[in-house]
Design a protein around this motif. Structure first.
Motif, mmCIF file in Angstrom:
data_model
loop_
_atom_site.group_PDB
_atom_site.id
_atom_site.type_symbol
_atom_site.label_atom_id
_atom_site.label_comp_id
_atom_site.label_asym_id
_atom_site.label_seq_id
_atom_site.Cartn_x
_atom_site.Cartn_y
_atom_site.Cartn_z
ATOM 1 N N VAL A 16 7.689 3.609 -6.010
ATOM 2 C CA VAL A 16 7.086 3.152 -4.759
ATOM 3 C C VAL A 16 5.716 2.539 -5.026
ATOM 4 C CG1 VAL A 16 6.277 3.853 -2.481
ATOM 5 C CG2 VAL A 16 8.368 4.839 -3.406
ATOM 6 N N MET A 17 4.972 3.113 -5.959
ATOM 7 C CA MET A 17 3.664 2.568 -6.315
ATOM 8 C C MET A 17 3.809 1.225 -7.026
ATOM 9 S SD MET A 17 1.676 6.045 -7.480
ATOM 10 C CE MET A 17 0.194 5.151 -7.958
ATOM 11 N N TYR A 18 4.842 1.075 -7.850
ATOM 12 C CA TYR A 18 5.100 -0.236 -8.457
ATOM 13 C C TYR A 18 5.412 -1.272 -7.372
ATOM 14 C CZ TYR A 18 5.708 2.390 -12.835
ATOM 15 O OH TYR A 18 5.517 3.193 -13.927
ATOM 16 N N SER A 19 6.194 -0.844 -6.379
ATOM 17 C CA SER A 19 6.553 -1.751 -5.287
ATOM 18 C C SER A 19 5.327 -2.239 -4.539
ATOM 19 C CB SER A 19 7.499 -1.044 -4.312
ATOM 20 O OG SER A 19 8.692 -0.650 -4.942
ATOM 21 N N LEU A 20 4.348 -1.353 -4.390
ATOM 22 C CA LEU A 20 3.146 -1.713 -3.653
ATOM 23 C C LEU A 20 2.410 -2.867 -4.333
ATOM 24 C CD1 LEU A 20 1.430 -0.985 -1.219
ATOM 25 C CD2 LEU A 20 0.199 0.655 -2.640
ATOM 26 N N VAL A 21 2.330 -2.832 -5.663
ATOM 27 C CA VAL A 21 1.693 -3.931 -6.390
ATOM 28 C C VAL A 21 2.534 -5.199 -6.268
ATOM 29 C CG1 VAL A 21 0.853 -4.692 -8.630
ATOM 30 C CG2 VAL A 21 0.643 -2.300 -7.999
ATOM 31 N N ALA A 22 3.846 -5.057 -6.377
ATOM 32 C CA ALA A 22 4.727 -6.223 -6.328
ATOM 33 C C ALA A 22 4.699 -6.902 -4.970
ATOM 34 C CB ALA A 22 6.155 -5.805 -6.675
ATOM 35 N N ILE A 23 4.514 -6.141 -3.899
ATOM 36 C CA ILE A 23 4.500 -6.723 -2.560
ATOM 37 C C ILE A 23 3.355 -7.717 -2.416
ATOM 38 C CG2 ILE A 23 4.000 -6.153 -0.139
ATOM 39 C CD1 ILE A 23 5.752 -3.707 -0.484
ATOM 40 N N GLY A 24 2.210 -7.444 -3.066
ATOM 41 C CA GLY A 24 1.109 -8.393 -3.021
ATOM 42 C C GLY A 24 1.512 -9.758 -3.556
ATOM 43 N N PHE A 25 2.318 -9.763 -4.629
ATOM 44 C CA PHE A 25 2.825 -11.021 -5.175
ATOM 45 C C PHE A 25 3.777 -11.700 -4.189
ATOM 46 C CE2 PHE A 25 1.598 -8.791 -9.020
ATOM 47 C CZ PHE A 25 1.066 -9.793 -9.812
ATOM 48 N N VAL A 26 4.675 -10.913 -3.608
ATOM 49 C CA VAL A 26 5.704 -11.471 -2.734
ATOM 50 C C VAL A 26 5.076 -12.140 -1.514
ATOM 51 C CG1 VAL A 26 7.644 -10.896 -1.233
ATOM 52 C CG2 VAL A 26 7.483 -9.874 -3.503
#
Length: 293
Positions: A16-26
């Motif tokens: 979930v923490m990895y997803s949080l960083v990836a969402i910024g890119f998306v």
């Protein structure tokens, strides 16, 4: 079986923490087509600003609000002074611009707050908590809950509001969005501001886990397999990709690590991402590019 579930759930919580960083890119990629390699530096800048203000005696929420305002200002400056002038340039030009910006942001952070390592305590101990016979980290539960709440709010913003409808229109077709009166520059500023907020939350959570130091900006590399697996244009894909990466790397480290002398957790997500590039280049939820010639 209980040990397997503990490892699996621990990996999912980390995912979930990895997803949080990836969402910024998306967010930025969907609205402007820019792969913002400076997102990792924004995470570092946010965490370093917050912990520096906290060490100067400011209350937690005052430091949080001031850090958020600094991220909004940073996002506004990046968009208006640099990226706005690179609209319709080749993708490699935009990528190199954000790559250069990442070093500029890191340099500004170092000039403002120094280069020393900071510890960040959010008041959540990283101790085991027994739930249903399973031992899970208190901090992982807190971090996953915080990240999940932010993801829920972003989903509501994009799917249930007029602003979200405009953002999705810009993501689908910028020229059509312009034709119906949507102001692209305003939407881009909004997206960069939201990405700044995501960067702040990610910076606090990862800073509390790893310490606030300049290697924190390398968290961007951890988001790359998430984006490749989930797709560069899907918030849902970023979430699923993060869960897959988090769970797979923990399981691989526990069950395959002893056979390969350990350390598999660091590179296994990239092997998984490579397989997706070979078999499904657009990712699980990404949009396949169709070019007419």
């Amino acid at each position: 079986m209980s040990f397997f579930m503990e490892v699996l759930l621990g990996g999912l919580l980390a995912g979930v923490m990895y997803s949080l960083v990836a969402i910024g890119f998306v967010l930025i990629y969907k609205a402007s087509g820019v792969f913002n390699f400076a997102q990792g530096s924004m995470v570092l800048f946010a965490a370093l600003t917050f912990v520096s203000l906290l060490e100067r005696g400011l209350p937690f929420w005052v430091a949080f609000v001031l850090s958020l305002l600094s991220m909004l200002l940073l996002a506004l400056l990046l968009e208006r002074q640099v990226l706005r002038h690179l609209v319709n340039r080749p993708p490699i030009t935009l990528f190199m611009a954000t790559l250069g910006l990442s070093y500029v942001v890191e340099g500004v952070a170092q000039a403002l707050w120094g280069a020393q390592v900071h510890g960040l305590d959010l008041g959540i101990e990283d101790t085991p908590l027994e739930l249903g016979g399973l031992m899970l980290s208190r901090f992982d539960l807190f971090a996953a809950g915080s990240a999940g709440l932010l993801v829920l709010l972003l989903s509501l913003l994009f799917n249930k509001t007029r602003i979200g409808l405009s953002l999705r229109a810009v993501a689908d077709d910028q020229l059509a969005a312009l034709a119906v009166g949507i102001r692209l520059q305003r939407m881009w500023v909004l997206v960069w501001a939201v990405a700044g907020l995501v960067g702040l939350v990610a910076g606090l959570l990862w800073g509390a886990r790893l310490g606030v130091q300049f290697s924190l900006s390398l968290i961007v590399l951890k988001a790359l397999p998430v984006l490749i697996i989930g797709g560069f244009t899907s918030i849902g894909g970023a979430i699923v990709g993060g869960l897959i990466v988090g769970a797979s790397e923990k399981l691989a480290e526990v069950y395959l690590g002893p056979l390969l002398s350990g350390g598999i957790e660091n590179w296994f997500p990239y092997v998984l991402a490579l397989l997706f590039l070979l078999l499904r280049p657009a990712g699980l939820f990404g949009e396949r590019a169709i070019e007419r010639v």
